[in-house]
Write a protein that holds these residues in place. Structure first.
Motif, PDB file in Angstrom:
ATOM      1  N   ILE A 133     -25.545  15.859   8.406  1.00 32.45           N
ATOM      2  CA  ILE A 133     -24.260  15.464   8.966  1.00 32.45           C
ATOM      3  C   ILE A 133     -23.914  14.080   8.423  1.00 32.45           C
ATOM      4  O   ILE A 133     -24.670  13.123   8.620  1.00 32.45           O
ATOM      5  N   CYS A 134     -22.798  13.975   7.741  1.00 30.02           N
ATOM      6  CA  CYS A 134     -22.318  12.681   7.235  1.00 30.02           C
ATOM      7  C   CYS A 134     -21.058  12.297   8.005  1.00 30.02           C
ATOM      8  O   CYS A 134     -20.059  13.018   7.954  1.00 30.02           O
ATOM      9  N   LEU A 135     -21.112  11.181   8.716  1.00 31.65           N
ATOM     10  CA  LEU A 135     -19.977  10.709   9.488  1.00 31.65           C
ATOM     11  C   LEU A 135     -19.200   9.644   8.718  1.00 31.65           C
ATOM     12  O   LEU A 135     -19.659   9.123   7.712  1.00 31.65           O
ATOM     13  N   ARG A 136     -18.030   9.326   9.219  1.00 29.54           N
ATOM     14  CA  ARG A 136     -17.145   8.353   8.571  1.00 29.54           C
ATOM     15  C   ARG A 136     -17.317   6.973   9.200  1.00 29.54           C
ATOM     16  O   ARG A 136     -17.386   6.831  10.415  1.00 29.54           O
ATOM     17  N   GLY A 137     -17.365   5.946   8.332  1.00 28.90           N
ATOM     18  CA  GLY A 137     -17.411   4.568   8.792  1.00 28.90           C
ATOM     19  C   GLY A 137     -16.160   3.818   8.382  1.00 28.90           C
ATOM     20  O   GLY A 137     -15.324   4.331   7.630  1.00 28.90           O
ATOM     21  N   ASN A 138     -16.027   2.596   8.853  1.00 24.24           N
ATOM     22  CA  ASN A 138     -14.825   1.818   8.536  1.00 24.24           C
ATOM     23  C   ASN A 138     -14.726   1.486   7.047  1.00 24.24           C
ATOM     24  O   ASN A 138     -13.625   1.451   6.487  1.00 24.24           O
ATOM     25  N   HIS A 139     -15.847   1.259   6.376  1.00 20.53           N
ATOM     26  CA  HIS A 139     -15.793   0.971   4.943  1.00 20.53           C
ATOM     27  C   HIS A 139     -15.396   2.208   4.144  1.00 20.53           C
ATOM     28  O   HIS A 139     -14.704   2.095   3.129  1.00 20.53           O
ATOM     29  N   ASP A 140     -15.814   3.368   4.586  1.00 22.97           N
ATOM     30  CA  ASP A 140     -15.391   4.604   3.929  1.00 22.97           C
ATOM     31  C   ASP A 140     -13.880   4.776   4.073  1.00 22.97           C
ATOM     32  O   ASP A 140     -13.195   5.169   3.130  1.00 22.97           O
ATOM     33  N   GLN A 141     -13.374   4.443   5.256  1.00 19.87           N
ATOM     34  CA  GLN A 141     -11.930   4.536   5.475  1.00 19.87           C
ATOM     35  C   GLN A 141     -11.175   3.478   4.691  1.00 19.87           C
ATOM     36  O   GLN A 141     -10.099   3.751   4.139  1.00 19.87           O
ATOM     37  N   MET A 142     -11.718   2.269   4.589  1.00 17.17           N
ATOM     38  CA  MET A 142     -11.053   1.220   3.814  1.00 17.17           C
ATOM     39  C   MET A 142     -10.960   1.589   2.338  1.00 17.17           C
ATOM     40  O   MET A 142      -9.944   1.317   1.682  1.00 17.17           O
ATOM     41  N   LEU A 143     -12.022   2.214   1.817  1.00 15.66           N
ATOM     42  CA  LEU A 143     -11.993   2.665   0.428  1.00 15.66           C
ATOM     43  C   LEU A 143     -10.906   3.708   0.232  1.00 15.66           C
ATOM     44  O   LEU A 143     -10.122   3.634  -0.729  1.00 15.66           O
ATOM     45  N   LEU A 144     -10.833   4.669   1.136  1.00 23.17           N
ATOM     46  CA  LEU A 144      -9.789   5.693   1.044  1.00 23.17           C
ATOM     47  C   LEU A 144      -8.392   5.077   1.156  1.00 23.17           C
ATOM     48  O   LEU A 144      -7.472   5.460   0.420  1.00 23.17           O
ATOM     49  N   ASP A 145      -8.229   4.128   2.066  1.00 26.22           N
ATOM     50  CA  ASP A 145      -6.919   3.492   2.236  1.00 26.22           C
ATOM     51  C   ASP A 145      -6.491   2.775   0.963  1.00 26.22           C
ATOM     52  O   ASP A 145      -5.319   2.836   0.565  1.00 26.22           O
ATOM     53  N   TRP A 146      -7.432   2.088   0.320  1.00 29.69           N
ATOM     54  CA  TRP A 146      -7.108   1.405  -0.934  1.00 29.69           C
ATOM     55  C   TRP A 146      -6.706   2.406  -2.014  1.00 29.69           C
ATOM     56  O   TRP A 146      -5.721   2.209  -2.727  1.00 29.69           O
ATOM     57  N   LEU A 147      -7.466   3.491  -2.111  1.00 28.30           N
ATOM     58  CA  LEU A 147      -7.218   4.460  -3.174  1.00 28.30           C
ATOM     59  C   LEU A 147      -5.964   5.296  -2.941  1.00 28.30           C
ATOM     60  O   LEU A 147      -5.243   5.622  -3.895  1.00 28.30           O
TER      61      LEU A 147
END
Length: 236
Positions: free
Chosen positions: A63-77
């Motif tokens: 199980i791989c969950l989402r963290g804030n850094h994963d979301q920040m990377l997506l937001d930038w991209l």
């Protein structure tokens, strides 16, 4: 499943992650591996971590969950938002750029890197975009940052995404109304109880050992006979 193994905040620390899996003798057939987010930024090998997770995630017991850094990377991209871009690069995003773009130097812009990653790593972006915010068993809730202390057993899943991936003091400084124990990362343990060892409190277990800041990567084992903790130090 014989054991649940929970690890959080890998942050590009690829070698330490692999070493920790060896230390705990991870058995992909019999263990449930739960990763609590923040796979990129601040460490040197974000791309390698994501490549490894994509492979691991093919196992139904991972199980791989989402963290804030994963979301920040997506937001930038994926978003054209200067504020989110600037925030991302104040929080270690340049390490991820250098991991994906080995050619990156002062002659290139972050827009160049963004274009390159979007063009060449669509599978990685789809993987990060697919990550859930929480995972639940009969006895535990796993989440990157926390759950609102106002939440109750019948409504804690109704929180906004930012609560799951950004919450700090409000969560770990207040009693919870939930019956289950919440396992979380996100906040460095040194900031919670002055140590990088796993923190056990009433219905809360914090596991972020700040490996990317030179300390250690932790693993919490949950088995029928209780908890065990493991760690590996940041390799110099």
């Amino acid at each position: 499943m014989k054991r649940i193994l929970a690890i959080s905040d890998i942050h590009g620390c690829y070698d330490e992650f692999n070493k920790l899996l060896d230390v705990v003798r991870y058995d992909s057939k019999n263990d449930r591996l739960i990763l609590l987010g923040d796979y990129t930024d601040r460490g040197d090998q974000s791309k390698e971590v994501i490549e490894m997770l994509i492979q691991l995630n093919q196992n139904e017991h991972v199980i791989c969950l989402r963290g804030n850094h994963d979301q920040m990377l997506l937001d930038w991209l994926l978003l054209d938002d200067p504020k989110k871009r600037d925030h991302y690069f104040r929080c270690g995003g340049e390490y991820t750029v250098k991991s994906y773009c080995h050619w990156f130097d002062q002659n290139h812009s972050y827009d160049d890197a963004k274009e390159y990653i979007l063009k060449n790593y669509d599978e990685h972006i789809k993987f990060l975009s697919s990550l859930p915010l929480y995972y639940e068993t009969e006895t535990h809730i796993f989440v990157h940052a926390g759950v609102s202390p106002d939440s109750e057993n019948d409504n804690w899943k109704e929180q906004p995404m930012d609560t799951y991936i950004w919450l700090r003091d409000e969560f770990f400084n207040n009693a919870l109304k939930l019956d289950k124990t919440v396992v979380f990362g996100h906040t460095p343990l040194i900031d919670i109880h002055g140590s990088h060892e796993i923190w056990f409190a009433d219905r809360k277990i914090g596991i972020d050992g700040s490996c990317c800041f030179g300390l250690q990567l932790n693993c919490l084992e949950i088995a029928e006979d209780g908890y065990k903790t493991y760690s590996v130090s940041k390799q110099k």
